[in-house]
Design an enzyme around this catalytic site. Structure first.
Site, PDB file in Angstrom:
ATOM      1  N   ALA A 101       0.683  -1.144  -0.102  1.00 35.34           N
ATOM      2  CA  ALA A 101       0.087   0.062   0.072  1.00 35.34           C
ATOM      3  C   ALA A 101       0.893   1.001   0.086  1.00 35.34           C
ATOM      4  O   ALA A 101       2.041   1.152   0.520  1.00 35.34           O
ATOM      5  CB  ALA A 101      -0.975  -0.180   1.085  1.00 35.34           C
ATOM      6  N   GLY A 111       0.589  -4.974   1.045  1.00 36.85           N
ATOM      7  CA  GLY A 111      -0.612  -4.892   0.082  1.00 36.85           C
ATOM      8  C   GLY A 111      -0.082  -5.632  -1.322  1.00 36.85           C
ATOM      9  O   GLY A 111      -1.210  -6.016  -2.101  1.00 36.85           O
ATOM     10  N   GLU A 138      -0.687  -9.214  -0.578  1.00 38.88           N
ATOM     11  CA  GLU A 138      -2.008  -9.233  -0.720  1.00 38.88           C
ATOM     12  C   GLU A 138      -2.728  -9.468  -2.027  1.00 38.88           C
ATOM     13  O   GLU A 138      -3.626 -10.189  -2.185  1.00 38.88           O
ATOM     14  CB  GLU A 138      -2.603  -8.022   0.484  1.00 38.88           C
ATOM     15  N   GLU A 185       4.021  -5.403   7.250  1.00 34.56           N
ATOM     16  CA  GLU A 185       3.244  -4.511   7.963  1.00 34.56           C
ATOM     17  C   GLU A 185       3.653  -4.157   9.456  1.00 34.56           C
ATOM     18  O   GLU A 185       3.775  -3.133   9.880  1.00 34.56           O
ATOM     19  CB  GLU A 185       1.800  -4.683   7.796  1.00 34.56           C
TER      20      GLU A 185
HETATM   21  C1  3H9 Z   1       0.589  -2.306   3.304  1.00 31.56           C
HETATM   22  O1  3H9 Z   1       0.829  -2.727   2.454  1.00 31.56           O
HETATM   23  C2  3H9 Z   1      -0.641  -2.107   4.093  1.00 31.56           C
HETATM   24  C3  3H9 Z   1      -1.667  -3.136   3.567  1.00 31.56           C
HETATM   25  O2  3H9 Z   1      -1.530  -4.432   4.250  1.00 31.56           O
HETATM   26  C4  3H9 Z   1      -3.056  -2.834   3.783  1.00 31.56           C
HETATM   27  C5  3H9 Z   1      -3.591  -1.552   3.107  1.00 31.56           C
HETATM   28  C6  3H9 Z   1      -5.056  -1.422   3.655  1.00 31.56           C
HETATM   29  N1  3H9 Z   1       4.692   3.529  -0.230  1.00 31.56           N
HETATM   30  O3  3H9 Z   1      13.252   1.938  -0.091  1.00 31.56           O
HETATM   31  P1  3H9 Z   1      13.837   2.446  -1.165  1.00 31.56           P
HETATM   32  C7  3H9 Z   1       9.327   4.747  -1.757  1.00 31.56           C
HETATM   33  S1  3H9 Z   1       1.984  -1.515   4.251  1.00 31.56           S
HETATM   34  C8  3H9 Z   1       5.068   4.497  -0.502  1.00 31.56           C
HETATM   35  O4  3H9 Z   1      14.673   3.709  -1.012  1.00 31.56           O
HETATM   36  P2  3H9 Z   1      14.978   0.078  -1.991  1.00 31.56           P
HETATM   37  C9  3H9 Z   1      10.530   4.881  -0.656  1.00 31.56           C
HETATM   38  O5  3H9 Z   1       9.982   5.985   0.188  1.00 31.56           O
HETATM   39  C10 3H9 Z   1       3.177  -1.496   3.438  1.00 31.56           C
HETATM   40  N2  3H9 Z   1       6.356   4.643  -0.830  1.00 31.56           N
HETATM   41  O6  3H9 Z   1      14.047   1.499  -2.061  1.00 31.56           O
HETATM   42  C11 3H9 Z   1      11.457   5.648  -1.612  1.00 31.56           C
HETATM   43  O7  3H9 Z   1      11.100   6.959  -1.838  1.00 31.56           O
HETATM   44  P3  3H9 Z   1      12.158   8.068  -2.066  1.00 31.56           P
HETATM   45  C12 3H9 Z   1       3.815  -2.612   3.240  1.00 31.56           C
HETATM   46  C13 3H9 Z   1       7.181   3.600  -0.829  1.00 31.56           C
HETATM   47  O8  3H9 Z   1      15.186  -0.524  -3.279  1.00 31.56           O
HETATM   48  C14 3H9 Z   1      11.290   4.854  -2.866  1.00 31.56           C
HETATM   49  O9  3H9 Z   1      10.099   4.216  -2.720  1.00 31.56           O
HETATM   50  N3  3H9 Z   1       5.124  -2.451   2.390  1.00 31.56           N
HETATM   51  C15 3H9 Z   1       6.754   2.481  -0.536  1.00 31.56           C
HETATM   52  O10 3H9 Z   1      15.922   0.224  -0.925  1.00 31.56           O
HETATM   53  C16 3H9 Z   1      12.536   3.947  -2.957  1.00 31.56           C
HETATM   54  O11 3H9 Z   1      12.533   3.026  -1.879  1.00 31.56           O
HETATM   55  C17 3H9 Z   1       6.412  -2.137   3.009  1.00 31.56           C
HETATM   56  O12 3H9 Z   1       6.555  -2.116   4.113  1.00 31.56           O
HETATM   57  C18 3H9 Z   1       5.332   2.449  -0.180  1.00 31.56           C
HETATM   58  N4  3H9 Z   1       5.052   1.061   0.165  1.00 31.56           N
HETATM   59  O13 3H9 Z   1      13.763  -0.827  -1.176  1.00 31.56           O
HETATM   60  C19 3H9 Z   1       7.525  -2.121   2.117  1.00 31.56           C
HETATM   61  N5  3H9 Z   1       7.629   1.653  -0.672  1.00 31.56           N
HETATM   62  O14 3H9 Z   1      12.845   7.729  -3.349  1.00 31.56           O
HETATM   63  C20 3H9 Z   1       8.010  -0.986   2.018  1.00 31.56           C
HETATM   64  C21 3H9 Z   1       8.814   2.401  -1.220  1.00 31.56           C
HETATM   65  O15 3H9 Z   1      11.284   9.495  -2.319  1.00 31.56           O
HETATM   66  N6  3H9 Z   1       9.174  -0.751   1.167  1.00 31.56           N
HETATM   67  N7  3H9 Z   1       8.342   3.683  -1.166  1.00 31.56           N
HETATM   68  O16 3H9 Z   1      12.897   8.256  -0.705  1.00 31.56           O
HETATM   69  C22 3H9 Z   1      10.299  -1.418   1.221  1.00 31.56           C
HETATM   70  O17 3H9 Z   1      10.574  -2.152   2.059  1.00 31.56           O
HETATM   71  C23 3H9 Z   1      11.212  -0.821   0.228  1.00 31.56           C
HETATM   72  O18 3H9 Z   1      11.033   0.327  -0.571  1.00 31.56           O
HETATM   73  C24 3H9 Z   1      11.767  -1.915  -0.996  1.00 31.56           C
HETATM   74  C25 3H9 Z   1      12.991  -1.262  -1.964  1.00 31.56           C
HETATM   75  C26 3H9 Z   1      12.408  -3.266  -0.389  1.00 31.56           C
HETATM   76  C27 3H9 Z   1      10.540  -2.347  -1.720  1.00 31.56           C
END
Ligand code: 3H9
Length: 708
Positions: free
Chosen positions: A66, A110, A113, A133
């Protein structure tokens, strides 16, 4: 049929298979517009002419979850827009045409999901699937607590949720989460289409309706007991893990549909709670901390960094060498003589063996890592090194001499790094011909485990050197925070008042064990006396002297630690400090009282103050916040949120409290100033006098995190 484009979901057809490509760079987060577009494209599809639908991510990732920014807005009361993710996924699952998720790189939160609402999952070898999450203080909110246990069983599903750790494609395949693993990522879409054709004749099976992987009877009781005990072991003081378990249990006991409703209400509760706000703040703060104006927004020629030299093989040097070996780097460790080299190698081998014992790496991987380590008693061995990290004893003259020698030995482009925790780095570089390539990389002990590295630049350090250090941190999977050069740098400096005020509270009548209990209950991994024992009281006394003289006007030093050190009670390594130690376990010791009394006597028996537990927490943490405001004022950090990142990663400050500045902002900047003033008046300690910077921030009504 030609491809039809939409703003964020592209639709194409390969004969009777429709491919929906989600396109929201960089990680295809499920932003409002993406959900609207996906919803629309699905409604527009003429399913009567379709054999299957494939959902794939544009670029090289499926969906990272999400949109966390959107969740942050929802948490602060913003009305949701667009379709609910949960409803959309239910519709996908209800499709009469089979839907296949084609997953590359990340299917997280998400994103997973979404993939689980599809009827089949095809993934590349490099794909990672997880529900992280809980790492954001949330629980899966779009069916994850219901569909994952039904696909892979309760125990594995609960573990994936409670640890927030993703699994690789092979593991996901073994567990039944992935139906097909594709070797080459460039074949993902074509193989997913081929798979969709093969399975299309079979009626789609909704994960939510499956029962075959759900345990019953004693097996269910055992699985739930194991889940609850894992939750209790990993978390304290927070409700969200329990909310997650409640949603899982509701689904098993009442069926998937009822489980989804419980999950929804628990998700909304978690989203409103403080931990989610704190942990989401940290998520963005950590990403912001990687950006250093004038450094990361510039391009520099690629600097080789495959061959690293480490000078010094004590605890820090060996830990750093291990961290480097863990990142597949070639390490040459230099010590004073052959015996010291052997001791260092054994230390590194011990660290690596521990990873094998814990099942984190195989014996073969361990052997490969150790094979990349060489040792030498001659600095000439550093001749071919791209980076030289000095981790020798904290002795200015020694370090200066080492750097002068290394400058004459290593190539002119080699990065020169010190791991000093206290010494002025500009002073160390004073005798160098090219101080521009000298900087600090302050690792925290144990260096192969603790995530934080303070990257310290002097006014001479060139931006290219900082960029190279940040790249190295990325390779090591460390959390870097770039700071300016000052005694104590960031973490040791902001935590200096914490230790001093702990000593002050003890001198004024608080028992050390009680103080430790209060700070532990607040959420610190251990109290200040226990930390002091772990780090070594002798080490603390020596470092304290440096910091006391650097910040002499506001230092408070209790005599207690010196009294303990003089008696040989230098901490855990000696079996005694504030506590006694047996097999690594801290035990209360009645003899400590005599040292406490002696310290109080030296301070002229200050009257026994009564401290409420809440006062103790505020006293110690407001000392930290006050020093943090000085650090911001002095321009030591790029932005205030870097302090929260560093303190959480370096001191184990509880993430669910977001760091000291987030904690302070929850109270408000005026409260911080008033409370500090109250303590400053009550105890007459300069340490507690609110800074001018804090007062200005409070009178402007600005949060501390927003004040540059
Ligand atoms: C969820 O899903 C809830 C659901 O169950 C229910 C909903 C109803 N959203 O980390 P990076 C941005 S909760 C918005 O530097 P990497 C990040 O801020 C979510 N932005 O890259 C960054 O922006 P900026 C569960 C996001 O290669 C850019 O993308 N998911 C999101 O080192 C690059 O990211 C997670 O917790 C997001 N979801 O790592 C996963 N994700 O360039 C969260 C990333 O402006 N994400 N951004 O600084 C991660 O763990 C890492 O970003 C990932 C890539 C491993 C994917």
């Amino acid at each position: 049929m030609p491809a039809t484009d939409s703003p964020q979901v592209h639709v194409s057809r390969t004969e009777d298979v429709a491919v929906l490509t989600l396109d929201n760079p960089p990680v295809n987060a499920l932003a409002e517009r993406l959900l609207v577009a996906l919803d629309q494209r699905l409604r527009e599809l003429d399913t009567s002419s379709l054999r299957a639908i494939v959902i794939v991510g544009a670029g090289d990732t499926f969906v990272a979850g999400a949109d966390i920014e959107r969740l942050q807005r929802l948490a602060s009361g913003h009305a949701p827009g667009g379709p609910s993710l949960g409803d959309l996924l239910n519709r996908i699952e209800g499709s009469t045409v089979p839907v296949v998720a084609a997953i590359d790189r990340h299917a997280l939160g998400g994103g997973l999901e979404l993939a689980m609402s599809c009827h089949y999952r095809v993934a590349t070898q490099r794909a990672r699937l997880g529900l992280p999450e809980l790492g954001l203080g949330l629980i899966p909110g779009a069916g994850g607590t219901q569909r994952l246990p039904r696909l892979i069983g309760v125990t594995d599903a609960a573990e994936m949720m409670l640890t927030s750790k993703p699994v690789d494609a092979a593991t996901a395949h073994d567990r039944g989460l992935v139906d097909l693993v594709v070797e080459d990522a460039k074949d993902l879409q074509s193989q997913a289409i081929a798979f969709a054709r093969d399975v299309a004749p079979e009626p789609p099976v909704a994960a939510l309706l499956r029962q075959d992987r759900l345990p019953a009877g004693a097996e269910l009781t055992n699985a739930l007991d194991a889940t609850r005990s894992l939750a209790a072991k990993r978390f304290r003081n927070v409700a969200f893990p329990t909310l997650c378990v409640e949603a899982i249990v509701a689904g098993i006991e009442q069926g998937g549909a009822a489980g989804l409703a419980v999950e929804r209400s628990r998700f909304e509760q978690a989203l409103r709670d403080e931990p989610a706000q704190a942990m989401i703040h940290l998520f963005f703060a950590e990403r912001a901390a990687r950006k250093v104006p004038g450094v990361t927004d510039r391009e520099f020629p690629e600097r080789p960094r495959g061959k690293i030299g480490v000078i010094g093989g004590g605890t820090m040097g060996s830990g750093i060498a291990t961290a480097l070996l863990n990142a597949s780097l070639d390490v040459c460790l230099v010590e004073v003589d052959a015996d010291a080299c052997d001791a260092a190698r054994n230390r590194v081998a011990g660290f690596i063996q521990r990873a094998v014992d814990k099942g984190r790496i195989s014996a073969t991987q361990a052997a490969k890592r150790l094979a990349a380590l060489s040792t030498s008693a001659d600095l000439q061995a550093l001749r071919d090194r791209d980076v030289v990290i000095e981790a020798a004893t904290e002795d200015v003259a020694l370090k200066q001499a080492l750097f002068q020698q290394v400058e004459g030995i290593a190539s002119r482009s080699a990065l020169l790094v010190t791991n000093t925790s206290t010494i002025d780095i500009a002073h160390l570089g004073g005798k160098l011909e090219s101080p521009a390539r000298l900087l600090g990389m302050h690792f925290f002990s144990p260096a192969h485990i603790m995530p934080l590295v303070e990257v310290i630049r002097t006014k001479d350090t060139e931006p290219a050197a900082v960029a190279a250090a940040l790249d190295l941190c990325k390779q090591l999977r460390k959390t870097p925070v770039t700071v300016g050069n000052c005694p104590g740098f960031l973490v040791n400096r902001v935590f200096m008042p914490y230790g001093q005020l702990a000593g002050f509270a003890i001198d004024r009548g608080v028992h050390p064990y009680h103080l430790d209990r209060v700070m532990y209950d607040f959420g610190m991994p251990m109290g200040p006396c226990r930390v002091s024992d772990l780090a070594g009281i002798d080490v603390g006394v020596a470092a304290g002297q440096i910091l006391d003289s650097a910040y002499a006007k506001r230092a408070y030093r209790s005599p207690l630690r010196r009294l303990l050190a003089d008696a040989g009670r230098i901490g855990q390594k000696a079996g005694a400090g504030h506590y006694l130690y047996e097999n690594g376990k801290a035990i209360h010791d009645a003899d400590l009282d005599a040292y406490v009394e002696a310290a109080r006597a030296q301070q002229g028996h200050p009257s026994a103050e009564k401290f409420a537990d809440e006062d103790l927490v505020d006293l110690l943490l407001l000392g930290v916040v006050n020093e943090a405001s000085r650090i911001v004022e002095d321009g030591i950090v790029v932005r205030p949120s870097d302090i929260d990142v560093a303190v959480c990663a370096g001191m184990g400050f509880p993430r669910y409290r977001g760091g000291p500045l987030h904690w302070a902002d929850r109270h408000g900047s005026q409260w911080v100033v008033d409370r500090l003033q109250h303590f400053a008046d009550r105890f007459e300690l300069p340490l507690l006098q609110p800074t001018e910077h804090l007062k200005a921030v409070a009178s402007a009504g600005t949060p501390l995190l927003a004040a540059g």
